[in-house]
Enzyme design. Structure first.
Site, mmCIF file in Angstrom:
data_model
loop_
_atom_site.group_PDB
_atom_site.id
_atom_site.type_symbol
_atom_site.label_atom_id
_atom_site.label_comp_id
_atom_site.label_asym_id
_atom_site.label_seq_id
_atom_site.Cartn_x
_atom_site.Cartn_y
_atom_site.Cartn_z
ATOM 1 C CG ASP A 54 -1.732 1.238 1.371
ATOM 2 O OD1 ASP A 54 -2.563 1.461 0.485
ATOM 3 O OD2 ASP A 54 -1.531 2.013 2.330
ATOM 4 C CD GLU B 57 -2.297 2.244 -3.501
ATOM 5 O OE1 GLU B 57 -3.128 3.098 -3.842
ATOM 6 O OE2 GLU B 57 -1.543 2.408 -2.525
HETATM 7 C C1 GLC Z 1 -3.765 3.750 -0.464
HETATM 8 C C2 GLC Z 1 -5.164 3.222 -0.300
HETATM 9 C C3 GLC Z 1 -6.054 4.312 0.213
HETATM 10 C C4 GLC Z 1 -5.530 4.803 1.526
HETATM 11 C C5 GLC Z 1 -4.050 5.180 1.422
HETATM 12 C C6 GLC Z 1 -3.442 5.335 2.776
HETATM 13 O O1 GLC Z 1 -3.692 4.752 -1.396
HETATM 14 O O2 GLC Z 1 -5.616 2.704 -1.513
HETATM 15 O O3 GLC Z 1 -7.368 3.862 0.359
HETATM 16 O O4 GLC Z 1 -6.265 5.935 1.915
HETATM 17 O O5 GLC Z 1 -3.299 4.193 0.766
HETATM 18 O O6 GLC Z 1 -3.213 4.091 3.373
#
Ligand code: GLC
Length: 637
Positions: free
Chosen positions: A285, A327
């Site tokens: 993430d 991500e």
């Molecule tokens: C990523 C997630 C998002 C979250 C962020 C902080 O971008 O997809 O939903 O707010 O991380 O963890």
């Protein structure tokens, strides 16, 4: 042998000693040592780039943990490691298909998810991403992205044992469990943050803390804001800490300090723990934010890739069945680095979200024009052949218009004006737009406005526009035809609309991303069998896409997609040069009939053209063109 004489790329004696003292004489000794030798250079180079003189001592600590995790690995998972090592392209094959959901909103609890495996299999799912479910802080936890304990499950969903049991049930159904590893930040209530707040110097060193505003102000000069509406700035004052702490996201999400090798060691051990619980893919993430550098936007720094490479090498040694998914919701130029470019080629994440494709799909549907997408997607360097994109139309987050100014200029658009148009269009404020999105994080300083909304609401289904269903299906056809693992966001397969009560739950009132995170009841699911409903049409259409895709070897992720020259501005031609022969994807992004010259198929060497999507032959029209119906997709082989 003296250290200076040690051949390059070979584990040093201290590391080998850590292995031998724990594994000598055991049946797993040889395999572990072989894997260590194979992956040592990646591990070493990654650690050395970040921790310099501390790299070797860190490696010894890591290998001790690695041996422990390897020894503890369930025999069934160890067998999966072997199988995957024999078939390293398992995740690139075109029968892979993903689904992403919140466990509670999809099925109540982890046990409930297990009961819905039949539903997932009916859709053709082989990969299930359950949104964050490790124990979050109480109250608002940013949808679980503020983790208080990585080794425990959210109590209302179940226990760690339930999680392992679910992973096993899924595996038996041919579905890999995907979980988030939130590794940029922890909740303010996580033990490390508690210890830091209690004054323990060791744990204070796990975070970026500042006694006064000097440091934060210096960084803020070049830092963007992720949540300008509800969490402005990147630093939060904490009374207990008597200082400022780096909080890129919400004030309760404390960024950890990856420059500290202790932090690396902690996360490596968490990774092993999750892998041994049966998780098969970890979603890294917010990985773009891991490394901070003054004078930059503190995203996409080279150290991020060195850290990922070292973590990846460790998992290859301990649990090679595990994949990494990055991500990184970043601009097109930075994106492909997460799959490995230059020295990191193929050594970092196995999967990465194709954010650019998602943005371009919505842009094409709004503009009825494929020229910007052709330019932007055509300019992306190919992904390494051992990796795969995650392709998707919607996710749990808002859509940010990651459109490059230079790409826009190249097709005669202003980047800023086009981004504004897209926000207006999807908020339903543009003449003729049937979209019903919600504006998320309007930033007056930059003019940015992101958009929330389910695919059905964005495509016009909520407003009753007949073009809605064909648009959602075309959007998915693009994602399914790009190559990689397509992922359906829960509820999109049934055309669920924005939840009008999204703000009702305490803590959600300022975050309209909850509008597109719907709950799936039995009654909703039942609608899939009724061909007269939107749900029935979408579910059937998506299933047909999944099944068609599984039959087309040309869609294997090892082959990259290219953009072929446009013949009509409303038709995006996507070419995949597979050793079996070319596949030409044609996508009409408009609501009118559009032509494509048949001669182009012949030039590509496609004789007896066949549309693998509809499983029918492709005919040349009397005018020498091939005609695509409004929002029609074809996969021509
Ligand atoms: C990523 C997630 C998002 C979250 C962020 C902080 O971008 O997809 O939903 O707010 O991380 O963890």
């Amino acid at each position: 042998m003296h250290r200076s004489q040690q051949p390059a790329g070979v584990p040093p004696p201290a590391v080998l000693a850590a292995v031998d003292s724990r594994l000598a004489g055991s049946p797993g000794h040889e395999l572990f040592t072989l894997r260590l030798q194979r992956w040592w250079p990646d591990l070493h180079d990654g650690l050395a780039a970040v921790y310099g003189a501390q790299a070797e001592a860190t490696a010894v600590r890591l290998i001790e943990l690695a041996v422990a995790a390897y020894t503890a690995r369930d025999p069934e998972l160890a067998r999966l490691d072997l199988i995957r090592s024999l078939e390293p392209d398992w995740f690139q094959q075109p029968d892979m298909m993903g689904y992403a959901a919140y466990a509670d909103r999809f099925a109540g609890t982890l046990a409930g998810v297990a009961e819905r495996v039949g539903y997932l299999s009916e859709l053709g799912v082989t990969y299930l991403h359950l949104m964050p479910l490790l124990r979050p802080r109480e109250g608002d936890s940013d949808g679980g992205y503020a983790v208080a304990d990585y080794r425990d499950v959210r109590p209302d969903l179940g226990t760690m044992e339930d999680l392992s049991a679910l992973a096993r049930t899924l595996r038996e159904a041919g579905i890999s469990l995907v979980l988030d590893l939130v590794l940029n930040h922890v909740a303010r209530e996580h033990d490390w943050a508690r210890a830091a707040r209690a004054g323990e110097a060791k744990y204070r060193g796990y975070f970026h803390t500042f006694a006064d505003r000097t440091g934060p102000d210096a960084y803020e000069r070049t830092l963007p804001e992720v949540f300008p509406d509800f969490a402005p700035g990147n630093f939060s004052w904490d009374d207990d800490l008597r200082g400022w702490v780096w909080t890129t996201f919400n004030s309760f999400q404390w960024d950890v300090n990856w420059a500290n090798p202790d932090v690396f060691v902690e996360y490596a051990d968490i990774l092993f723990f999750l892998a041994n619980a049966g998780v098969e893919v970890v979603r890294l993430d917010a990985i773009a934010f891991l490394w901070k550098r003054l004078g930059t936007d503190c995203q996409n720094q080279p150290e991020v890739h060195a850290i990922t490479q070292a973590l990846h090498a460790l998992t290859r040694i301990v649990c090679p069945a595990l994949l990494f998914k990055a991500e990184a919701i970043v601009g097109p130029a930075d994106l492909v680095h997460y799959l490995g470019q230059g020295p990191h080629h193929g050594k970092v994440s196995d999967l990465a979200y194709h954010n650019s494709l998602m943005v371009q799909i919505w842009s094409m549907l709004a503009a009825g024009d494929a020229r910007l997408a052709a330019r932007a997607l055509g300019n992306l360097p190919p992904a390494p052949s051992t990796t795969a994109w995650i392709t998707y139309l919607r996710g749990h987050d808002d859509i940010g218009w990651a459109i490059d100014d230079a790409d826009a200029a190249a097709v005669g658009l202003s980047g800023h004006a086009h981004r504004s148009f897209l926000s207006d269009y999807y908020a339903g404020r543009f003449p003729g737009s049937a979209a019903r999105g919600l504006v998320f994080q309007s930033n007056p300083a930059t003019g940015d406005r992101r958009i929330s909304g389910t695919s059905a609401s964005l495509a016009g289904i909520e407003a009753g526009d007949d073009r809605g269903v064909p648009r959602v299906l075309l959007g998915h056809a693009l994602a399914f035809g790009w190559g990689g693992i397509p992922v359906i966001w829960s509820g999109d397969e049934l055309g669920l609309l924005n939840d009008p009560d999204w703000a009702a739950e305490p803590g959600h009132e300022n975050d309209n991303r909850w509008a597109h995170r719907p709950r799936l009841t039995e009654a909703t699911l039942a609608r899939r069998s009724d061909p007269g409903t939107v749900a029935g049409r979408l579910f059937t259409g998506l299933r047909a896409l999944v099944q068609a895709r599984a039959r087309v070897p040309h869609l294997d992720a090892s082959v990259s997609s290219e953009i072929a020259p446009l013949a009509d501005p409303g038709v995006l031609p996507v070419l995949r040069r597979h050793p079996l022969g070319p596949l030409l994807g044609l996508y009409n992004v408009t609501d009118s009939w559009r032509p494509f010259p048949f001669s182009r198929l012949e030039e590509l060497g496609i004789a007896d053209a066949w549309d693998a999507l509809s499983d029918t032959g492709v005919r040349r029209g009397e005018d020498g063109d091939l005609w695509l119906a409004p929002y029609q997709a074809m996969w021509i082989v």
